[in-house]
Design a protein around this motif. Structure first.
Motif, short mmCIF file in Angstrom:
data_model
loop_
_atom_site.label_atom_id
_atom_site.label_comp_id
_atom_site.label_asym_id
_atom_site.label_seq_id
_atom_site.Cartn_x
_atom_site.Cartn_y
_atom_site.Cartn_z
N ARG A 183 70.08 9.08 -22.04
CA ARG A 183 70.88 7.73 -21.83
C ARG A 183 71.43 7.58 -20.63
O ARG A 183 71.35 6.48 -20.25
CB ARG A 183 72.05 7.97 -22.84
CG ARG A 183 71.78 7.74 -24.46
CD ARG A 183 72.85 7.47 -25.10
NE ARG A 183 74.18 8.22 -25.16
CZ ARG A 183 74.20 9.54 -25.55
NH1 ARG A 183 73.30 10.02 -26.64
NH2 ARG A 183 75.15 10.43 -25.33
N ASP A 186 67.08 2.90 -18.28
CA ASP A 186 67.80 1.77 -18.82
C ASP A 186 67.66 1.70 -20.41
O ASP A 186 66.73 2.20 -21.14
CB ASP A 186 66.86 0.54 -18.21
CG ASP A 186 67.21 0.54 -17.00
OD1 ASP A 186 68.26 0.75 -16.31
OD2 ASP A 186 66.04 -0.09 -16.23
N GLU A 187 68.63 0.91 -20.83
CA GLU A 187 68.82 0.88 -22.52
C GLU A 187 67.28 0.13 -23.04
O GLU A 187 66.78 0.71 -23.96
CB GLU A 187 69.90 0.13 -22.80
CG GLU A 187 70.24 0.07 -24.42
CD GLU A 187 71.44 -0.84 -24.65
OE1 GLU A 187 71.53 -1.23 -25.66
OE2 GLU A 187 72.39 -0.60 -23.79
N LEU A 191 64.81 3.00 -23.86
CA LEU A 191 64.94 3.91 -24.95
C LEU A 191 64.40 4.07 -26.12
O LEU A 191 63.92 5.15 -26.58
CB LEU A 191 66.76 4.15 -25.26
CG LEU A 191 67.88 4.19 -24.30
CD1 LEU A 191 69.29 4.26 -24.66
CD2 LEU A 191 67.82 6.00 -23.73
#
Length: 153
Positions: free
Chosen positions: A72, A76-77, A80
């Motif tokens: 995490r 970057d999100e 994920l």
């Protein structure tokens, strides 16, 4: 690799800056190849007699929590969704090689340790390069070096 399978990338994670750099490199590769990443963190029972005893299940849980936190914090999100996590037990290099048995690529970090590091025995990255069943990318720690060759923080 058939049309149904995605390009499979295994990344060894130990929480070090070089393993985080390796994960970020793998994310870039996965974007280019529509690949899928499995981030692997390995634990082994320490050879210390006075180490506070924990069960394998507890060590699996703590390692999994640590791995998920490192992932995490490293990417970057948006990326994920293409990263899976896996906890393994045993010698780190051998566990990574087992995880890479059906992979298209293995990515590991390498800590810069000065001019003598190639001579050091037991290097996980060197063992993986020598024995992996697939191509291996070794990503050096990207932190700037000082004039004396040590890594800056």
């Amino acid at each position: 690799m058939n049309e149904q399978q995605r390009y499979a990338i295994i990344v060894g994670i130990d929480g070090s800056p070089s393993s985080q750099d390796a994960l970020r490199w793998a994310v870039g590769q996965a974007r280019r190849t529509d690949g899928e990443i499995t981030a692997v963190m390995v634990w082994d029972t320490p050879a210390l007699y006075d180490w506070p005893l924990q069960t394998a299940e507890q060590l699996d849980r703590v390692t999994d929590e640590t791995l998920r936190k490192v992932v995490r914090e490293s990417v970057d999100e948006d990326d994920l969704a293409r990263i899976h996590t896996q906890v393994a037990r045993g010698h780190p290099a051998k566990a990574l090689l087992r995880a890479a048995e059906s992979a298209d690529l293995l990515v590991v970090g390498r800590r810069g340790q000065g001019g003598f590091s190639p001579a050091l025995l037991g290097s996980i990255s060197q063992y993986c390069v020598s024995h992996a069943p697939c191509p291996v990318v070794v990503v050096r720690d990207q932190r700037p070096r000082s004039r004396d060759g040590s890594q800056g923080g």
